[in-house]
Each structure stands twice: as structure tokens, then as C-alpha cells.
Design a protein around this motif. Sequence first.
Motif, PDB file in Angstrom:
ATOM      1  N   LEU A 140       2.387  -9.956  -8.356  1.00  0.00           N
ATOM      2  CA  LEU A 140       1.039  -9.408  -8.548  1.00  0.00           C
ATOM      3  C   LEU A 140       0.559  -8.698  -7.284  1.00  0.00           C
ATOM      4  N   ARG A 141       0.854  -9.285  -6.134  1.00  0.00           N
ATOM      5  CA  ARG A 141       0.440  -8.650  -4.873  1.00  0.00           C
ATOM      6  C   ARG A 141       1.176  -7.341  -4.625  1.00  0.00           C
ATOM      7  N   ALA A 142       2.311  -7.154  -5.294  1.00  0.00           N
ATOM      8  CA  ALA A 142       3.085  -5.912  -5.132  1.00  0.00           C
ATOM      9  C   ALA A 142       2.597  -4.797  -6.044  1.00  0.00           C
ATOM     10  N   VAL A 143       1.730  -5.107  -7.001  1.00  0.00           N
ATOM     11  CA  VAL A 143       1.266  -4.092  -7.953  1.00  0.00           C
ATOM     12  C   VAL A 143       0.550  -2.932  -7.255  1.00  0.00           C
ATOM     13  N   PRO A 144      -0.363  -3.169  -6.317  1.00  0.00           N
ATOM     14  CA  PRO A 144      -1.042  -2.023  -5.694  1.00  0.00           C
ATOM     15  C   PRO A 144      -0.089  -1.020  -5.043  1.00  0.00           C
ATOM     16  N   ALA A 145       0.909  -1.499  -4.326  1.00  0.00           N
ATOM     17  CA  ALA A 145       1.856  -0.578  -3.689  1.00  0.00           C
ATOM     18  C   ALA A 145       2.674   0.174  -4.733  1.00  0.00           C
ATOM     19  N   ALA A 146       3.065  -0.518  -5.818  1.00  0.00           N
ATOM     20  CA  ALA A 146       3.843   0.141  -6.863  1.00  0.00           C
ATOM     21  C   ALA A 146       3.030   1.243  -7.527  1.00  0.00           C
ATOM     22  N   TYR A 147       1.775   0.942  -7.854  1.00  0.00           N
ATOM     23  CA  TYR A 147       0.951   1.960  -8.501  1.00  0.00           C
ATOM     24  C   TYR A 147       0.593   3.094  -7.544  1.00  0.00           C
ATOM     25  N   ALA A 148       0.453   2.789  -6.257  1.00  0.00           N
ATOM     26  CA  ALA A 148       0.208   3.844  -5.273  1.00  0.00           C
ATOM     27  C   ALA A 148       1.411   4.780  -5.175  1.00  0.00           C
ATOM     28  N   GLY A 149       2.629   4.210  -5.233  1.00  0.00           N
ATOM     29  CA  GLY A 149       3.823   5.045  -5.198  1.00  0.00           C
ATOM     30  C   GLY A 149       3.935   5.933  -6.418  1.00  0.00           C
ATOM     31  N   TYR A 150       3.607   5.370  -7.578  1.00  0.00           N
ATOM     32  CA  TYR A 150       3.609   6.167  -8.820  1.00  0.00           C
ATOM     33  C   TYR A 150       2.602   7.306  -8.714  1.00  0.00           C
ATOM     34  N   ARG A 151       1.420   7.006  -8.209  1.00  0.00           N
ATOM     35  CA  ARG A 151       0.413   8.057  -8.067  1.00  0.00           C
ATOM     36  C   ARG A 151       0.882   9.130  -7.087  1.00  0.00           C
ATOM     37  N   GLU A 152       1.607   8.713  -6.055  1.00  0.00           N
ATOM     38  CA  GLU A 152       2.140   9.681  -5.085  1.00  0.00           C
ATOM     39  C   GLU A 152       3.070  10.667  -5.775  1.00  0.00           C
ATOM     40  N   CYS A 153       3.884  10.176  -6.709  1.00  0.00           N
ATOM     41  CA  CYS A 153       4.764  11.074  -7.474  1.00  0.00           C
ATOM     42  C   CYS A 153       3.937  12.078  -8.276  1.00  0.00           C
ATOM     43  N   LEU A 154       2.937  11.593  -8.979  1.00  0.00           N
ATOM     44  CA  LEU A 154       2.137  12.489  -9.809  1.00  0.00           C
ATOM     45  C   LEU A 154       1.361  13.503  -8.965  1.00  0.00           C
ATOM     46  N   ARG A 209      -4.172 -21.772  -8.408  1.00  0.00           N
ATOM     47  CA  ARG A 209      -5.246 -21.039  -9.054  1.00  0.00           C
ATOM     48  C   ARG A 209      -5.858 -19.968  -8.159  1.00  0.00           C
ATOM     49  N   ALA A 210      -6.257 -20.361  -6.944  1.00  0.00           N
ATOM     50  CA  ALA A 210      -6.923 -19.418  -6.041  1.00  0.00           C
ATOM     51  C   ALA A 210      -5.991 -18.263  -5.675  1.00  0.00           C
ATOM     52  N   GLU A 211      -4.734 -18.589  -5.393  1.00  0.00           N
ATOM     53  CA  GLU A 211      -3.763 -17.553  -5.012  1.00  0.00           C
ATOM     54  C   GLU A 211      -3.517 -16.576  -6.161  1.00  0.00           C
ATOM     55  N   LEU A 212      -3.357 -17.112  -7.370  1.00  0.00           N
ATOM     56  CA  LEU A 212      -3.117 -16.249  -8.525  1.00  0.00           C
ATOM     57  C   LEU A 212      -4.331 -15.388  -8.837  1.00  0.00           C
ATOM     58  N   ASP A 213      -5.514 -15.975  -8.782  1.00  0.00           N
ATOM     59  CA  ASP A 213      -6.721 -15.205  -9.084  1.00  0.00           C
ATOM     60  C   ASP A 213      -6.911 -14.072  -8.089  1.00  0.00           C
ATOM     61  N   GLU A 214      -6.672 -14.364  -6.809  1.00  0.00           N
ATOM     62  CA  GLU A 214      -6.812 -13.321  -5.789  1.00  0.00           C
ATOM     63  C   GLU A 214      -5.795 -12.196  -6.000  1.00  0.00           C
ATOM     64  N   ALA A 215      -4.535 -12.579  -6.311  1.00  0.00           N
ATOM     65  CA  ALA A 215      -3.496 -11.568  -6.522  1.00  0.00           C
ATOM     66  C   ALA A 215      -3.773 -10.752  -7.780  1.00  0.00           C
ATOM     67  N   ALA A 216      -4.244 -11.416  -8.831  1.00  0.00           N
ATOM     68  CA  ALA A 216      -4.554 -10.706 -10.075  1.00  0.00           C
ATOM     69  C   ALA A 216      -5.720  -9.751  -9.871  1.00  0.00           C
ATOM     70  N   ALA A 217      -6.704 -10.165  -9.081  1.00  0.00           N
ATOM     71  CA  ALA A 217      -7.840  -9.279  -8.807  1.00  0.00           C
ATOM     72  C   ALA A 217      -7.384  -8.030  -8.063  1.00  0.00           C
ATOM     73  N   ALA A 218      -6.453  -8.199  -7.120  1.00  0.00           N
ATOM     74  CA  ALA A 218      -5.932  -7.037  -6.398  1.00  0.00           C
ATOM     75  C   ALA A 218      -5.154  -6.113  -7.340  1.00  0.00           C
ATOM     76  N   ALA A 219      -4.384  -6.697  -8.247  1.00  0.00           N
ATOM     77  CA  ALA A 219      -3.640  -5.887  -9.216  1.00  0.00           C
ATOM     78  C   ALA A 219      -4.590  -5.128 -10.128  1.00  0.00           C
ATOM     79  N   THR A 220      -5.648  -5.809 -10.582  1.00  0.00           N
ATOM     80  CA  THR A 220      -6.626  -5.154 -11.450  1.00  0.00           C
ATOM     81  C   THR A 220      -7.347  -4.036 -10.704  1.00  0.00           C
ATOM     82  N   ALA A 221      -7.672  -4.268  -9.443  1.00  0.00           N
ATOM     83  CA  ALA A 221      -8.302  -3.217  -8.644  1.00  0.00           C
ATOM     84  C   ALA A 221      -7.388  -1.996  -8.531  1.00  0.00           C
ATOM     85  N   ALA A 222      -6.069  -2.227  -8.444  1.00  0.00           N
ATOM     86  CA  ALA A 222      -5.118  -1.125  -8.383  1.00  0.00           C
ATOM     87  C   ALA A 222      -5.095  -0.356  -9.705  1.00  0.00           C
TER      88      ALA A 222
END
Length: 574
Positions: A140-154, A209-222
Motif C-alpha cells: 500500500l505504501r508503494a502505491v503513490p510511487a507506482a501511480y506517480a510513475g504511471y502519470r510520468e509516462c502519460l 490497524r494503525a499501520e494499515l489505515d495510514e498506508a491505505a490513506a496514502a494510497a487513496t490520496a495517490a
Amino acid sequence: MSDILTSNGSARLPRQVADAYVDELIAIDPITGTYLGIAESSGKLPDLSPAGRAAAAELSRATLALLDAAERQPGADSDVERRCARLLRERLSAELAVHEADEDLRAVSNIHSPAHAVREVFTLTPADTDEDWAAIAERLRAVPAAYAGYRECLALGLDRGLYGSPRPTATFVEQLTGWAGEPGGPGTEGDATGGFFAEFAAGGPQALRAELDEAAAAATAAVVELRDWMRDVYAPAVQGQPDPVGRERYARWSRYFNGTDLDLDEAYAYGWSEYHRLLAEMKEEAAKILPGAGPWDALRHLDEHGTHIEGVDEVQAWLQGLMDEAIENLDGTHFELAERVKRVESRIAPPGGAAAPYYTNPSEDFSRPGRTWLPTMGQTRFPVYDLVSTWYHEGVPGHHLQLAQWTHVADQLSRYQASVGLVSANAEGWALYAERLMDELGYLKDAEQRLGYLDAQMMRATRVIVDIGMHLGLEIPADSPFHPGEHWTVDLAQEFFGLHSGRPADFVESELTRYLSMPGQAIGYKLGERAWLLGRDNARAAHGDSFDLKAWHMAALSQGSLGLDDLVDELSKL
């Protein structure tokens, strides 16, 4: 991958080169690793930036150079080595052609994009133990970087004047809104939710719980950040661009999805010939259901008055029973199935994706079984006519039997042939062949089920017509009952598809959007089925009265994937 020798110093043969490629691919593409059941992949996501795509292309080039050397080695001309080399060369060459044309820089879709792959892989990531969920948090914490890379391609695509299609772009923006859990996205039913990642993470253990919620929030923000950029920057930039891709791009994608260079005009004519054949059969079945009615009037009648399943849990259980029954009846009669191949699960697809059902492979060790997925699209009432042949296609004897059998015999093939070397038209052609086989064997028990099967076949025939027709701007033939002499447009394609489908309008719209973002893929179902039927006919003619259909099925399902021309050649020899 510069070493042409194995660890013991002997020269590599094609299957060894292919399997070394899979090892290297998993290292740079953890999504592929998860599909194969590699535990170490669970916490990672690939680099989806231009640099990441370039690294994948370089791996393909290096592998092709090793394959050149491997094919000169003693033993490389055996059937198993030859088939593997044939597939590996064709697949990597087709993938490189797509990459070198910068298609990575305009990969926008409602079903098949890097962003969709990131989301879907979470549904396949192991989630049984605290260790599994710790890896999920990392992913989940890797989602922002993955989506940023995809956006870089576009963004690079926009800079180079390489545009994705406007209609898939608009649909993708809506999907991202749904993934973020905001009102207005598909699957949100007008209300805000926690979003896909938050709802997924909610299934984890309390200790994390806290770790997952924080990581999921970062993924959703991405997701929200990608959505806003797609809506505010990308969509306006591609507005007014043509949705169809033209003959040159279409031919390139057709090669990628079908594993051969097709005669597109001949394929278009074949689609029309199947259309006329199927229409005549559909009229016969419709008359049995509602005398005097046409096929789609009869299907609309079945939507209201036909056999149906009430409830999402109930339809999931019913589909499981349908597959279990097919396995019990077909094993030992038309197939010889290993015990681990007999396990397949029916699942309900998470909301926010495309409307069509789909299948996911088992892991390499079968710890994760093959699964069929039904998108409910908010529905709770499911007509049976629309499900029976579809689950013969997605489950048994369709995708599941083929892809699980490949996994079962991977040690006799190569890891590559059993997994990442898949040619779409081979697999989709087998699944459509499987529907026809069940009709031939009498499993479509009444006019409802048979009209549903024919409607599904008609959908695949109209796919050939509209996918080739609208992307190439071809003329509608004179014997067509629909706009003869005119040239295809996207609007005409959607109207024609809607007039010749028993499916609801949102499904039709989702399908057309899919064709615009995956040119050449939709034609592989019918053209792949034709290849499977031709291979069977050739083998039957060669063996005469001694032809054994069960033996042919198992041999055919145990040779791994091939492009369509190669497939006919190999099937005919069995």
C-alpha cells in the motif's frame, strides 16, 4: 542476462532462457510475481515510469539475444524446446514493437492499464497471516510511487503528442473517483465510501490497524491525485483527439493480442459471415421462447420472466455449483483432470471495474486457486440465460481448465509457457471453443440457455465487426441490415452493438470503451475459436476413426500458449 551458460557451465536451451527471463521479470515486476504466487513480491510494486518500462524492454532485448544462441545448441530442435522458442521469440518481439512505438506513454483504459493492474493485484495478494498483512501495508505504501510513475509516462506522452483515447480517459476518471470512495464513481451508488484501498485494508488484523489505515490513506490520496491530474490536465489535452487508432497502430496491437499478423480485411469479412449464421440460429431459438419475437425481444422477455437467481450470495454459490458439476461430468469423459486442477472458486468482483466477468489464474503451487469473478454492477437479480455459457467460458471447461492445466504441467513445458507467455487470442479462443463444446455435448439444456449462448457468440462476432470496422474506418457491406454502404464510426459501432446484444446499456458502453483502449484484443475470441476448431478438424481428419477427443483435449491443453498461426499448426499435429 548476459551469461549464456547455466550454473553448471552447460549451454542454455530455449526453455532455460525462457525461465531465466521469468526470474528476471519477477524482480522488476512484482505484480507478475504475485500472480505466480511468489511471497517475496507481496510488499512491492513495479516501477511504472518511463525508466521502468525501458528496463523491461532491455530485458526483452537481452533475452532475445540469448535465445539466438540457445537455438543453435544441440537439442534445441526437439518439440518442447522448439515450441517454447517459438512462443518466446514471438511474444517478446510483439511486446517490443508496442514499447518502441511508445504505446506505454498513452496507456489509458477502463480495464487494462498499469493503474488497473496495481489495484487488482491486491485482490490476489495473500492475506491470511499477520506477516501477509505486513507485506500488504508495504505494498500500500508503494502505491503513490507506482501511480506517480504511471502519470510520468502519460505526461511524457502529452509532451510528445501521443494521446490516449478521450472516451476511455473520461471513463477512467470516473473509475478513479469510485476507487477513491467519492460520490459519482461507479460502484459508489451516489454515496461516499472509504474507497477501495481503505475497504481492503479494513480486513487486516487489529495489531496492524494503525499501520494499515495510514498506508491505505496514502494510497487513496495517490488515487485522488492521479484522478485530479487526469481530469484537469490529461482529459482536456486529449479532448478532440480521435478514439479509433487507425490501421498501423491497430495492426501492431492485433499482433500483440493475437500472436500473428492477421489479414484484417479477411477477419472483418469472417466476422460478418458469423454474424449472418448466428442471427439465423438465434431467430430459431427465440421463436421457442416467444413466438413471433426477434432474438433480442426474446432476451428482454427473459430478463423479466426467465429463470433467474435472486441475491448476490446466492448467485455466487450457484456459479460455484455450475463449475463443480461441469468438473464432475467432464472429468474422465472428455478430459483427464489432476486433483489440483479441479479446484476453482467463484468470487464477486470488487466494484469500480469494467462490467464483464473475468478469471484469475491459480498460483504456481495452487495455494491460491483459479477464480472466476462476477461484477454485479449493483444488481441483485441475475437471469440464468446470461450466466451458463459465460461460466463455461470463464470457468470450466474454459479459462480455468486451460490455464490451470498449463500451471499443472509447467515442469514439462517451461515456467514461461505456463504463465507470462500467454497469447490472449489463444486463451480467449479456447474459452469460446469451450462454450461451443458444451453446446455440442448437450449441456445447454433449454431454449433459454441456448439463446443466451448464441447471444454470447453473437457478441464475439460483432466484436470482430466493430473493433476492426471502427478502428480502420471500414465500409459496412451491402448485405448488412444496418447502415449498408456507410463507414464505421464509434457512434455507429455502439448503436450496432446495442442492437445485437441482450446486455444492458451500461455493459454495451463499457464494452465499446474497452475496445477503444485495447484495439485488436476483442477480435481474438472469435478468431481464436476458429483456430481451435480448425486445429481439431485437421487432427480429426488426420486420425480418422481413431481420433480420440479426450486425448486431443489433454494434449492441446498441455502444450502451453502459442500465437494463432502456430496454434493451428501444432493442434493439427496432435
